[in-house]
Design a protein around this motif. Structure first.
Motif, PDB file in Angstrom:
ATOM      1  N   LYS D  44       0.821  -1.203   0.000  1.00  0.00           N
ATOM      2  CA  LYS D  44       0.000   0.000   0.000  1.00  0.00           C
ATOM      3  C   LYS D  44       0.863   1.265   0.000  1.00  0.00           C
ATOM      4  N   SER D  45       1.797   1.319   0.921  1.00  0.00           N
ATOM      5  CA  SER D  45       2.624   2.534   1.002  1.00  0.00           C
ATOM      6  C   SER D  45       3.468   2.689  -0.242  1.00  0.00           C
ATOM      7  N   THR D  46       3.876   1.570  -0.809  1.00  0.00           N
ATOM      8  CA  THR D  46       4.657   1.648  -2.041  1.00  0.00           C
ATOM      9  C   THR D  46       3.838   2.316  -3.137  1.00  0.00           C
ATOM     10  N   HIS D  86       1.586  11.131   4.532  1.00  0.00           N
ATOM     11  CA  HIS D  86       2.273   9.847   4.516  1.00  0.00           C
ATOM     12  C   HIS D  86       2.150   9.127   5.846  1.00  0.00           C
ATOM     13  N   GLN D  87       2.479   7.830   5.791  1.00  0.00           N
ATOM     14  CA  GLN D  87       2.351   6.986   6.976  1.00  0.00           C
ATOM     15  C   GLN D  87       3.239   7.494   8.109  1.00  0.00           C
ATOM     16  N   GLU D  88       4.508   7.757   7.790  1.00  0.00           N
ATOM     17  CA  GLU D  88       5.382   8.353   8.795  1.00  0.00           C
ATOM     18  C   GLU D  88       5.127   9.855   8.734  1.00  0.00           C
ATOM     19  N   MET D 166      -4.331   9.480   2.021  1.00  0.00           N
ATOM     20  CA  MET D 166      -4.063   9.439   3.455  1.00  0.00           C
ATOM     21  C   MET D 166      -3.640   8.033   3.821  1.00  0.00           C
ATOM     22  N   ASP D 167      -2.352   7.919   4.229  1.00  0.00           N
ATOM     23  CA  ASP D 167      -1.808   6.607   4.569  1.00  0.00           C
ATOM     24  C   ASP D 167      -1.864   6.444   6.084  1.00  0.00           C
ATOM     25  N   GLU D 168      -2.792   5.689   6.575  1.00  0.00           N
ATOM     26  CA  GLU D 168      -3.001   5.481   8.009  1.00  0.00           C
ATOM     27  C   GLU D 168      -2.951   6.782   8.809  1.00  0.00           C
ATOM     28  N   PRO D 169      -3.833   7.733   8.461  1.00  0.00           N
ATOM     29  CA  PRO D 169      -3.738   9.039   9.135  1.00  0.00           C
ATOM     30  C   PRO D 169      -4.179   8.985  10.579  1.00  0.00           C
TER      31      PRO D 169
HETATM   32 MG   LIG Z   1       2.380   1.238   4.796  1.00  0.00          MG
END
Ligand SMILES: [Mg+2]
Ligand SMILES: Nc1ncnc2c1ncn2[C@@H]1O[C@H](COP(=O)(O)OP(=O)(O)OP(=O)(O)O)[C@@H](O)[C@H]1O
Ligand SMILES: Nc1ncnc2c1ncn2[C@@H]1O[C@H](COP(=O)(O)OP(=O)(O)OP(=O)(O)O)[C@@H](O)[C@H]1O
Ligand SMILES: [Mg+2]
Lengths: 307, 332, 325, 501
Positions: D44-46, D86-88, D166-169
């Motif tokens: 997913k993040s990729t 982003h996730q981070e 939104m990556d795991e916001p």
């Molecule tokens: Mg991820």
């Protein structure tokens, strides 16, 4: 291939003084015939770097090494090893301790130099005055010897000259400049700065020129005419002294050649310096080449073209 | 203990030997470079292939290489020590100072080593105790240590070291093997074992890769870093003893510029300046290469400064090579 | 905004004042405006070099080759001047800047394209550049007699009571201030130092920004090369050797964090001036020159400790009474 | 039915040794939220990084509004109106909030110089419109973690984007802030923006998403409308099997007190912390993010030094001055920040696992690799670690598998008390169940477990007793019998008294 290979090792490459000496060395090599001259030295004037240079000369099995040392003691072990391997070793200009060489050629008589540098200042201070010395590295053997000689000469011969400070510019133009500035602010009544080093004397004269102190503070010492001419011309200096580096390089090679030919140096021995005459060695097997020569406005233009 | 139901998945130890082959190829590259330079030297100068020449050559790098061994561990752990040359100056000065009171050789050696350890401990304390970046700390102590030497010695020098002391820097153990060289070889083996074959070495690598996670894994990070600074100080002390014995005298300006050469050896040896990877074999090879280059060019009377161009270019070239290949490969 | 940073700069300013006052108590001449201006003039070169170094350190890099770059650029312009005295000096200055920037770009390219850590690259070019000075000059020095009067005189021309050198220093400082606070490049330099990963996500090209930081440092080194050789009227292989440490020291004392991202133009200026004042003061108050080195070492350590105290994160402060206190 | 504004087709991306994405497709529709669902490491993040120009796909086509586009840099993506949280958290601590929002697209004046005043004003406008209550002029480092996330959201809004990713916001946000975020997403939808929403939390997916796309092992395995698809089916697509979300039965016998902590205090982080754990017990620590639970646990683990308080382990007083001391005593800690504190990235699995047990695997301080491999294999296989070999670098593992490496590392030391800080944060549903099962195993074997968690179902499903913390204090310790979720939330948020009054 029975060429005689003589290595002229200097404190650091690129120094105009030593380049001039190399010229004289070439002249001697040509005159003696069948001599291959290796002119070498480190780029930074440190003992460690000079030791590496000597190591590679030992490996090359040269016949003689004539060295102007960056440190009188540190080079002793390596030069002793050179002598053990049959290489003739002499020091010139800046000495190696007696156990590390067979003879030493002083450019001039130490006491005479010490006296001369004070005299250069005193001649223009009939009423007496304050002078300061800007030396090279605090470890420089020859400079230290001259300063000692100068200190010794003051009470007897120049009683109204007052030596206020000795500072060290490390033969580095920045450090020398800073030290000169320091002297000027710390001693408002300073009349002369004596720099018995070709780097320091230029820096000091430049500071005097920049700060418009020409006429108030006289810069003197030992200088190469070609590098110093303009400061005689603009009046920052009334005169400086030096011996002829060409003659010095020439004499060193003549002596090295004599050693290779089997000459036995020792206290009291007199050796030929070719066109420079003779030198008589003292109890430490050291001897002076000639008296220092004074350059002033009358003759600097001429000598600046030589060295 | 109850068993977790076996999943049937078996994890192999390793698929290939990526880590090992990478190291082998790096060191292989260094060996190739060393051999090439050796051969070039023997053609370039008739004086090179002589056991005494080669023996003399080792004096040019053993002291720096001894420091590089400890420096390698320190850099792998992610720290650096720029003050090593200054430690040599201070250690040498204090040895000379002790000599003025008639200290015999064993005491002189002890003074040198202890000064080294003390300086290393001071660096270590500032870095681990006060949590300061080591590069800045050691730039500061570099001036401080050498500055103290200047305060003590000024324009003077110490000399007149005893004969048996001089042997440490000038003597031979066996045939052309000098004491310095023998000591370096022994130390290289010890450092190899410590770094690659002990728990301590493993922890050093872990710290270099991620010191926070290492600490969270129960590694005593500060203690190990402190020990590494002390070790680097100790090796600087050893180098101080050897160099002083070799020169037979002490001046405050002794060993100027050694730090950069030691660091260059470490980096050329394949130790990552960012920490976490490297090997002792690489460092030893790098020391040898630097010795060969400088001595070979020295025999041709090439000025030292020109040699340093070769060293600098070699450093960048060798470190940049893997990446260069990467850049070129997709096009080719 | 940067209350903390401002605070640090005030501290440094007070430290400089303290040194001045102490020295002046013994040597009233020291604090005379003339002497202070001289110190400022003396420090100008260090100041601009430190600013260039700051740009590089902010990006989490370091440039150890600045002093060698200076020596090479300086030697090349000095040789040009000696060989062709009719080439106008402004052209020589431009040449010095271009050469310096080119050498900086060489560092930058290696860092950017080959991904070699900056400390390794510049450790290498530190020796390469200096070696090239020898190759270019054949080891010979260019001395005062060989330089043209305009070459030596330009930076000594006094305008409005200040020598040209000081004016150049002021100009460089102003340009840096604008660069670092008002241009996207300057902000990118800060950003990649604070958080390189985040910078990538923000669309900043980290490699290229580092490259430009090295070019800037190189250009400054080149300019300083010209100023150095014409100031000390000598160009030699050993010019400014070992000076890279003083440059870094000025940055560190000025509050630049070696970990990148933290540091200001005024801070670095004060850091350089602090070193200049101390160096000038020691010989004046009659402290043996042999103490200089130890004192500047101690000053560096003190500065790092103080800066670290200021920078230390105070933790999260969850407890209400602790937050109130 | 509207056309998708952004379409991805046939996207593949490989890293050395890992195929992260293989021939995936995705469509985003204006005014709709598409949820991207998949296990850890599903890719997913990729995909997010490809969409924002940080990675380049090896193959595939991206079309935006009908035209094919390429995204060579992060800058080009934001130019085209694609923006991401982003996730981070990817922000700049030392810069001001306003600059964090505008860096990369700062307003400039006509000389090309940055216009600070305009930037401040516009940043403040965006922040205020979100009701964030943040002053744009302060340095980012002065904000708490949740507020930082809001700044990240503001940054995404400051770009006039058509596509918001939104990556795991919500991973680091508290319940209140999550609610605020939902409101915001609603506003964005009304503006007609297309939103890609990545989350492991099914409740929120069902609450806000309109569509879903499921990835498994780098491949697209299903897509559709949320309202037509039951949760169980999505889970089945995700893991390739059905997973029950029931917490494991526990058969552990609760014994004597193992660790007794009393009066633990710290000058700024926590005060008067007292609790005890018994053998075979899972002690849950609940609280809002930032309540100070991690700080307490790190003090127990010897990482930070408490100013006062005592700890007694199995009748003997302990005062660990470093994690090493704590490990020796038998207390281990699985940290919350895996990447930074948990695994040593850059080293292989085997070295990570053996690091704290080197004393056992070595002889007289000398390494024995065979022993290390045996030890690592024993524990990683028990945890069903997915890796190609034990020499694989941990940095190439997905988050869940990295967590397993950390747990394996600690189990190998045979601890008495194991502290798990957010053990399932950012972990997919399949791995989550495995971690929960494993915790049950641990207590069955007689270990004591302390579990810090911000997820209510997890705390209530797993704990024997629950400690609730707020603002550095312990508010209450409850037996987990017949507890109402609201009780815990009230205690944690500090609204219990109000209701009582
Ligand atoms: Mg991820
Ligand atoms: N830079 C990289 N180098 C090598 N492998 C990578 C890299 N980035 C991601 N991977 C691998 O690609 C795969 C997909 O990772 P990705 O981060 O996209 O997963 P994810 O679905 O976001 O997982 P999570 O839910 O844990 O965030 C994983 O196996 C991961 O290890
Ligand atoms: N202002 C902040 N800046 C940076 N990181 C923060 C900040 N606030 C919190 N964090 C990080 O977020 C995490 C959660 O904070 P903390 O551990 O204090 O709270 P907690 O009560 O333990 O909550 P939880 O463990 O549920 O996240 C920590 O790992 C901490 O490092
Ligand atoms: Mg936490």
């Amino acid at each position: 291939q029975d060429q005689t290979r003589i290595a002229l090792v200097v404190k650091s490459l690129g120094n105009g003084f030593f380049d001039a000496a190399a010229k004289g060395a070439e002249e001697a090599a040509a005159e003696l015939g069948n001599v291959e001259l290796i002119y070498t030295g480190p780029t930074a004037a440190t003992a460690e770097a000079q030791i590496e240079v000597v190591n590679s000369l030992i490996a090359q099995q040269v016949d003689a090494i004539a060295i102007s040392a960056n440190d009188p003691d540190a080079l002793v072990p390596v030069l002793q090893r050179a002598m053990q391997r049959g290489i003739k070793v002499l020091s010139w200009d800046s000495a190696v301790a007696p156990e590390g060489r067979q003879l030493h050629l002083n450019p001039s008589d130490t006491n005479l130099i010490g006296e001369t540098i004070i005299k250069l200042a005193a001649d223009h201070l009939p009423e007496g005055g304050d002078v300061a010395i800007l030396s090279a590295a605090s470890t420089a053997t020859n400079q230290n010897a001259w300063i000692e000689a100068a200190k010794a000469a003051i009470p007897e011969k120049f009683p109204n000259i007052n030596l206020v400070a000795v500072v060290y510019g490390d033969d580095d133009s920045v450090k020398s400049t800073e030290e000169t500035r320091g002297l000027i602010s710390a001693y408002p009544d300073l009349d002369a700065i004596i720099a018995p080093t070709t780097v320091g004397v230029v820096s000091a004269a430049q500071v005097i020129t920049d700060q418009d102190l020409i006429g108030q503070i006289n810069v003197t010492g030992l200088a190469l005419p070609s590098e110093f001419k303009q400061f005689i011309d603009n009046g920052a200096s009334k005169g400086v002294a030096l011996w002829n580096p060409i003659d010095l390089g020439y004499s060193a090679v003549v002596l090295a050649h004599a050693l290779v030919q089997g000459a036995e140096p020792g206290p009291g021995v007199t050796m030929s310096l070719g066109r420079m005459g003779q030198v008589t060695l003292d109890e430490t097997s050291a001897g002076p080449m000639a008296v220092p020569f004074t350059f002033d406005s009358s003759n600097i233009a001429e000598f600046a073209t030589y060295f | 203990m109850t068993d977790i139901p076996a999943t049937g998945r078996q994890l192999p130890d390793r698929l290939d030997h990526p880590l090992k082959s990478a190291l082998v190829s790096w060191e292989g590259l260094l060996v190739l470079v060393a051999v090439a330079i050796f051969i070039m030297n023997s053609f370039a100068s008739p004086y090179f292939l002589n056991e005494w020449s080669l023996s003399d050559m080792t004096f040019n790098f053993t002291e720096k290489a001894l420091i590089a061994l400890a420096m390698a561990l320190l850099i792998i752990s992610g720290e650096i020590d720029i003050s090593v040359a200054a430690i040599i100056a201070l250690a040498s000065t204090l040895m000379g100072f002790a000599l003025q009171f008639g200290a015999p050789t064993p005491v002189l050696v002890l003074v040198g080593l202890l000064t080294g350890v003390a300086c290393g401990a001071f660096n270590g304390f500032l870095v681990t105790g006060l949590k300061l970046p080591s590069i800045v700390v050691t730039i500061g102590t570099m001036s401080l240590f050498r500055g103290i030497s200047y305060i003590i010695l000024g324009d003077q020098s110490y000399g007149g070291y005893p004969r048996d002391f001089a042997w440490l820097g000038q003597g031979y153990v066996f045939w052309v093997i000098s004491f310095e060289l023998a000591l370096f070889l022994v130390c290289a083996v010890i450092y190899w074992v410590v770094l690659h074959r002990t728990n301590f070495g493993r922890r050093v690598f872990a710290i270099g890769n991620n010191d926070v996670a290492a600490q969270f894994s129960g590694v005593r990070v500060d203690r190990i870093k402190f020990v590494l600074f002390c070790l680097t100080g100790l090796m600087s002390g050893v180098a101080a003893v050897l160099l002083t014995a070799r020169l037979g005298s002490t001046r405050p300006s002794i060993a100027e510029g050694f730090e950069l050469e030691a660091i260059t050896m470490v980096v050329l040896g394949g130790v990552s300046i960012l920490g976490g990877s490297g090997s002792i074999v690489g460092v030893v090879l790098a020391a040898l290469i630097m010795g060969l280059v400088t001595f070979g060019l020295g025999l041709l009377n090439v000025p030292g400064i020109v040699m340093s161009i070769f060293i600098g270019a070699l450093l960048i070239f060798v470190i940049g090579l893997p990446r260069l290949f990467q850049l070129l490969r997709p096009r080719a | 905004m940067n209350r903390l940073l401002k605070h640090r700069e005030i501290l440094l300013f007070l430290a400089i004042l303290l040194v001045l006052v102490l020295v002046t108590m013994r040597f009233p001449r020291f604090a005379q405006p003339g002497n202070l201006l001289t110190i400022f003039n003396d420090t100008s070169i260090l100041m601009m070099l430190a600013l260039g170094q700051m740009a590089v350190i902010l990006t989490r890099s370091i440039d150890l080759s600045m002093a060698s770059n200076l020596a090479l650029s300086g030697m090349l312009v000095a040789m040009t001047n000696a060989a062709f005295p009719m080439v106008p000096v402004p052209l020589l200055i431009a040449m010095a800047v271009v050469i310096g920037a080119g050498l900086g770009a060489f560092n930058g390219i290696l860092v950017w394209k080959l991904d070699i850590p900056p400390i390794v690259v510049t450790l290498g070019t530190l020796t390469i550049f200096r070696g090239l000075v020898f190759v270019a000059s054949g080891g010979a020095w260019v001395n005062a007699a060989q330089m043209s009067p305009e070459f030596i005189g330009l930076q000594r021309t006094v305008i409005l009571g200040l020598p040209m050198l000081s004016w150049i220093g002021i100009l460089v400082a102003v340009l840096f201030f604008i660069l670092m606070t008002r241009t996207p490049l300057g902000r990118a330099i800060y950003a990649i130092g604070v958080n390189p990963t985040a910078s990538v996500y923000t669309g900043i090209n980290v490699g290229r920004t580092k490259f430009f930081a090295f070019v800037i440092a190189g250009a400054v080194s080149g300019l300083a090369g010209f100023l150095w050789v014409s100031r000390y009227v000598i160009a030699s292989v050993e010019v400014a050797s070992g000076y890279e440490m003083s440059i870094i020291a000025a940055c560190v004392i000025g509050g630049v964090s070696i970990a990148g991202g933290i540091g200001t133009v005024p801070g670095v200026l004060l850091g350089a001036i602090f070193l200049g004042v101390v160096n000038n003061a020691l010989p004046v108050i009659g402290v043996s020159p042999f103490w200089q080195m130890a004192i500047s070492g101690a000053a560096i350590l003190l500065a790092v400790v103080l800066n670290a105290r200021g920078e230390r994160r105070k933790g999260r402060i969850i407890l209400r009474k602790a937050a109130a206190a | 039915m509207t056309d998708p504004i952004l379409t991805l087709a046939g996207i593949s991306k490989s890293f050395p040794g890992v195929r992260a994405l293989h021939d995936v497709s995705l469509e985003l529709y204006p005014g709709q939220v598409t949820a991207l669902i998949g296990e850890n490491g599903a890719g997913k993040s990729t995909l997010v990084k490809i969409l924002t120009g940080i990675y380049q796909p090896d193959e595939g086509k991206i079309t935006l509004g009908g035209g094919e586009i390429t995204l060579p840099t992060a800058h080009s993506a934001s130019e085209l109106g694609i923006t991401a949280i982003h996730q981070e958290t990817v922000l700049f601590d030392e810069l001001t909030v306003a600059e964090n929002i505008y860096l990369g697209h700062t307003p400039t004046n006509r000389f090309g110089l940055i216009d600070w005043r305009r930037m401040r004003a516009e940043a403040q406008k965006t922040l205020d419109s979100m009701g964030a209550g943040i002053d744009g002029g302060i340095l980012l480092k002065e904000l708490g973690i949740a507020k930082k996330h809001l700044v990240a959201v503001a940054r995404a809004l400051s770009v006039d984007a058509q596509v918001v990713i939104m990556d795991e916001p919500t991973a680091a946000l508290s319940q209140k802030e999550i609610e605020d975020l939902y409101v915001l997403i609603e506003l964005l939808k009304q503006d007609g923006k297309a939103i890609l929403f990545i989350s492991h939390k099914f409740d929120e997916i069902y609450r806000i998403a309109d569509r879903y796309t499921v990835f498994r092992d780098g491949e697209m395995v299903g897509k559709g409308l949320i309202k037509d698809t039951p949760q169980g089916e999505i889970v089945r697509m995700m893991v390739g099997r059905s997973v029950d979300q029931i917490f494991p039965e526990r058969s552990a016998v609760i014994g004597d007190v193992v660790l007794e902590v009393s009066g633990l205090s710290h000058p700024t982080e926590f005060e008067n912390i007292s609790f005890s754990v018994r053998q075979g017990e899972i002690l849950g620590f609940y609280g809002l993010v930032g309540a100070g639970r991690s700080e307490v646990m790190q003090a127990v683990f010897g990482m930070t030094r408490p100013s006062s308080g005592t700890m007694v382990l199995e009748g003997r007083p302990v005062a660990p001055r470093s994690p090493a001391d704590a490990v020796e005593a038998g207390i281990v800690y699985v940290p919350e920040e895996r990447g930074k504190q948990g695994v040593i990235t850059g080293e292989p699995i085997v070295k990570n696992v053996s690091l704290p047990s080197l004393g056992k695997t070595s002889r007289a301080g000398f390494l024995r690799m065979a022993e290390e491999f045996a030890l690592a294999r024993t524990y990683t296989e028990r945890l069903d670690l997915r890796a190609s070999s034990l020499s694989q670098n941990v940095s190439t593992l997905s988050g869940g598998n990295q967590q397993k490496v950390v747990i394996a590392k600690w189990l190998a030391t045979l601890p008495k008390v194991i502290i798990l800080d957010e053990p399932t944060k950012g972990i997919d549903i399949g791995s989550k169940a495995a971690v929960h099962d494993f915790m049950a195993e641990l207590v069955a074997q007689g270990l004591s477990v302390i579990m810090v968690s911000s997820e209510l179902p997890e705390v209530m499903g797993m704990s024997d007793r629950i400690v609730v913390m707020r603002e550095g204090h312990i508010i209450d310790t409850l037996e987990n019998k017949g507890l109402m979720p609201e009780t815990l939330v009230r205690l944690a948020a500090g609204i219990a008294d109000e209701v009582a009054a």
